[in-house]
Motif scaffolding. Sequence first.
Motif, PDB file in Angstrom:
ATOM      1  N   ALA A  20       0.846  -1.199   0.000  1.00 57.28           N
ATOM      2  CA  ALA A  20       0.000   0.000   0.000  1.00 57.28           C
ATOM      3  C   ALA A  20       0.881   1.248   0.000  1.00 57.28           C
ATOM      4  O   ALA A  20       0.699   2.179   0.799  1.00 57.28           O
ATOM      5  CB  ALA A  20      -0.929  -0.008   1.208  1.00 57.28           C
ATOM      6  N   LEU A  21       1.842   1.251  -0.913  1.00 53.32           N
ATOM      7  CA  LEU A  21       2.832   2.313  -1.035  1.00 53.32           C
ATOM      8  C   LEU A  21       3.089   2.506  -2.522  1.00 53.32           C
ATOM      9  O   LEU A  21       3.603   1.603  -3.190  1.00 53.32           O
ATOM     10  CB  LEU A  21       4.117   1.917  -0.302  1.00 53.32           C
ATOM     11  N   ILE A  22       2.706   3.667  -3.056  1.00 54.68           N
ATOM     12  CA  ILE A  22       2.812   3.869  -4.492  1.00 54.68           C
ATOM     13  C   ILE A  22       3.596   5.134  -4.794  1.00 54.68           C
ATOM     14  O   ILE A  22       3.758   6.008  -3.941  1.00 54.68           O
ATOM     15  CB  ILE A  22       1.434   3.921  -5.179  1.00 54.68           C
ATOM     16  N   ASN A  23       4.088   5.198  -6.033  1.00 57.89           N
ATOM     17  CA  ASN A  23       4.925   6.308  -6.454  1.00 57.89           C
ATOM     18  C   ASN A  23       4.630   6.640  -7.904  1.00 57.89           C
ATOM     19  O   ASN A  23       4.187   5.767  -8.667  1.00 57.89           O
ATOM     20  CB  ASN A  23       6.402   5.914  -6.299  1.00 57.89           C
ATOM     21  N   THR A  24       4.870   7.876  -8.285  1.00 54.42           N
ATOM     22  CA  THR A  24       4.764   8.270  -9.681  1.00 54.42           C
ATOM     23  C   THR A  24       6.162   8.458 -10.261  1.00 54.42           C
ATOM     24  O   THR A  24       7.125   8.713  -9.524  1.00 54.42           O
ATOM     25  CB  THR A  24       3.976   9.577  -9.843  1.00 54.42           C
ATOM     26  N   HIS A  25       6.260   8.349 -11.588  1.00 56.65           N
ATOM     27  CA  HIS A  25       7.562   8.524 -12.244  1.00 56.65           C
ATOM     28  C   HIS A  25       7.353   9.125 -13.624  1.00 56.65           C
ATOM     29  O   HIS A  25       6.467   8.678 -14.369  1.00 56.65           O
ATOM     30  CB  HIS A  25       8.287   7.177 -12.365  1.00 56.65           C
ATOM     31  N   PRO A  26       8.162  10.131 -14.013  1.00 59.01           N
ATOM     32  CA  PRO A  26       7.970  10.802 -15.302  1.00 59.01           C
ATOM     33  C   PRO A  26       8.650  10.083 -16.464  1.00 59.01           C
ATOM     34  O   PRO A  26       9.477  10.657 -17.179  1.00 59.01           O
ATOM     35  CB  PRO A  26       8.586  12.180 -15.053  1.00 59.01           C
ATOM     36  N   ALA A  27       8.296   8.835 -16.658  1.00 64.17           N
ATOM     37  CA  ALA A  27       8.777   8.051 -17.800  1.00 64.17           C
ATOM     38  C   ALA A  27       7.862   6.847 -17.958  1.00 64.17           C
ATOM     39  O   ALA A  27       7.104   6.503 -17.045  1.00 64.17           O
ATOM     40  CB  ALA A  27      10.225   7.600 -17.602  1.00 64.17           C
ATOM     41  N   PHE A  28       7.946   6.211 -19.102  1.00 62.47           N
ATOM     42  CA  PHE A  28       7.144   5.023 -19.386  1.00 62.47           C
ATOM     43  C   PHE A  28       7.974   3.812 -18.967  1.00 62.47           C
ATOM     44  O   PHE A  28       8.688   3.218 -19.760  1.00 62.47           O
ATOM     45  CB  PHE A  28       6.805   4.954 -20.884  1.00 62.47           C
ATOM     46  N   LEU A  29       7.894   3.489 -17.682  1.00 66.81           N
ATOM     47  CA  LEU A  29       8.708   2.403 -17.132  1.00 66.81           C
ATOM     48  C   LEU A  29       8.413   1.080 -17.836  1.00 66.81           C
ATOM     49  O   LEU A  29       7.285   0.860 -18.293  1.00 66.81           O
ATOM     50  CB  LEU A  29       8.439   2.274 -15.627  1.00 66.81           C
ATOM     51  N   PRO A  30       9.430   0.214 -17.987  1.00 65.97           N
ATOM     52  CA  PRO A  30      10.749   0.284 -17.352  1.00 65.97           C
ATOM     53  C   PRO A  30      11.764   1.181 -18.048  1.00 65.97           C
ATOM     54  O   PRO A  30      12.955   1.149 -17.711  1.00 65.97           O
ATOM     55  CB  PRO A  30      11.211  -1.176 -17.388  1.00 65.97           C
ATOM     56  N   GLU A  31      11.337   1.986 -19.006  1.00 71.54           N
ATOM     57  CA  GLU A  31      12.249   2.922 -19.647  1.00 71.54           C
ATOM     58  C   GLU A  31      12.618   4.055 -18.683  1.00 71.54           C
ATOM     59  O   GLU A  31      11.765   4.575 -17.983  1.00 71.54           O
ATOM     60  CB  GLU A  31      11.596   3.532 -20.890  1.00 71.54           C
ATOM     61  N   PHE A  32      13.876   4.414 -18.648  1.00 69.24           N
ATOM     62  CA  PHE A  32      14.375   5.602 -17.963  1.00 69.24           C
ATOM     63  C   PHE A  32      13.985   5.681 -16.491  1.00 69.24           C
ATOM     64  O   PHE A  32      13.333   6.633 -16.050  1.00 69.24           O
ATOM     65  CB  PHE A  32      13.926   6.861 -18.705  1.00 69.24           C
ATOM     66  N   PRO A  33      14.371   4.688 -15.702  1.00 68.21           N
ATOM     67  CA  PRO A  33      14.144   4.766 -14.251  1.00 68.21           C
ATOM     68  C   PRO A  33      15.132   5.750 -13.619  1.00 68.21           C
ATOM     69  O   PRO A  33      16.069   6.221 -14.266  1.00 68.21           O
ATOM     70  CB  PRO A  33      14.421   3.328 -13.790  1.00 68.21           C
ATOM     71  N   GLY A  34      14.931   6.037 -12.351  1.00 66.44           N
ATOM     72  CA  GLY A  34      15.858   6.894 -11.624  1.00 66.44           C
ATOM     73  C   GLY A  34      15.431   8.344 -11.584  1.00 66.44           C
ATOM     74  O   GLY A  34      14.369   8.727 -12.076  1.00 66.44           O
TER      75      GLY A  34
END
Length: 208
Positions: A103-117
């Motif tokens: 029950a722990l979520i995050n957003t990321h500004p890429a289309f994962l798994p592309e460009f993590p970090g």
Amino acid sequence: MLTVAVLISGTGSNLRALLEATADPGFPARVVVVGADQQADGFAYAEAFGIPTVMVPFREFETRAEWGDELRRHIDVWTPDLVVLSGLMRLLPDGVVDAWAPALINTHPAFLPEFPGAHGVRDALAAGVRETGASVIVVDGGIDTGPILAQERVPVLPGDTEHLLHERIKPVERRLLIETVRSIATGAIDLSVYRTGARSDASASDPL
């Protein structure tokens, strides 16, 4: 009604969007507390919506584990059903992530798994791709490697800078976050299927 804790480090633009969505009486979730690892501008949004805030300064602790334990203690007082990482620029200790996940979520500004970090937008531009995207994931034991709950493509346009591209990604990221929280609240997304071992990802740029 799903109760949500949101953790931030900075301006809290995603937080604002989520607060606006949850202020609708028909929305099936409510933000109950906003926490940060430092004095964050995003606290102003929480205060405007009457949401309690908690600050646990990272630099006041000798170890990440001690900081994480204190953060968890303050957040757990509110017994949230879901914790959202919304620009928290610190890696959460394994024990904290294990306690809260899945029950722990995050957003990321890429289309994962592309460009993590921490530099997903910059990395997409450097790679010369024609499109990137935004994703919402369950936090797991890697850097942006958790199960993907929602994602959407965003085109990379001629002349894009990191700032311009990121500004076009942000609205998509916010919409996906709101849709994901709604789906979790209604049961359309069942986070329990992602319950495995310890996890430690906060999609953070801070190496400590």
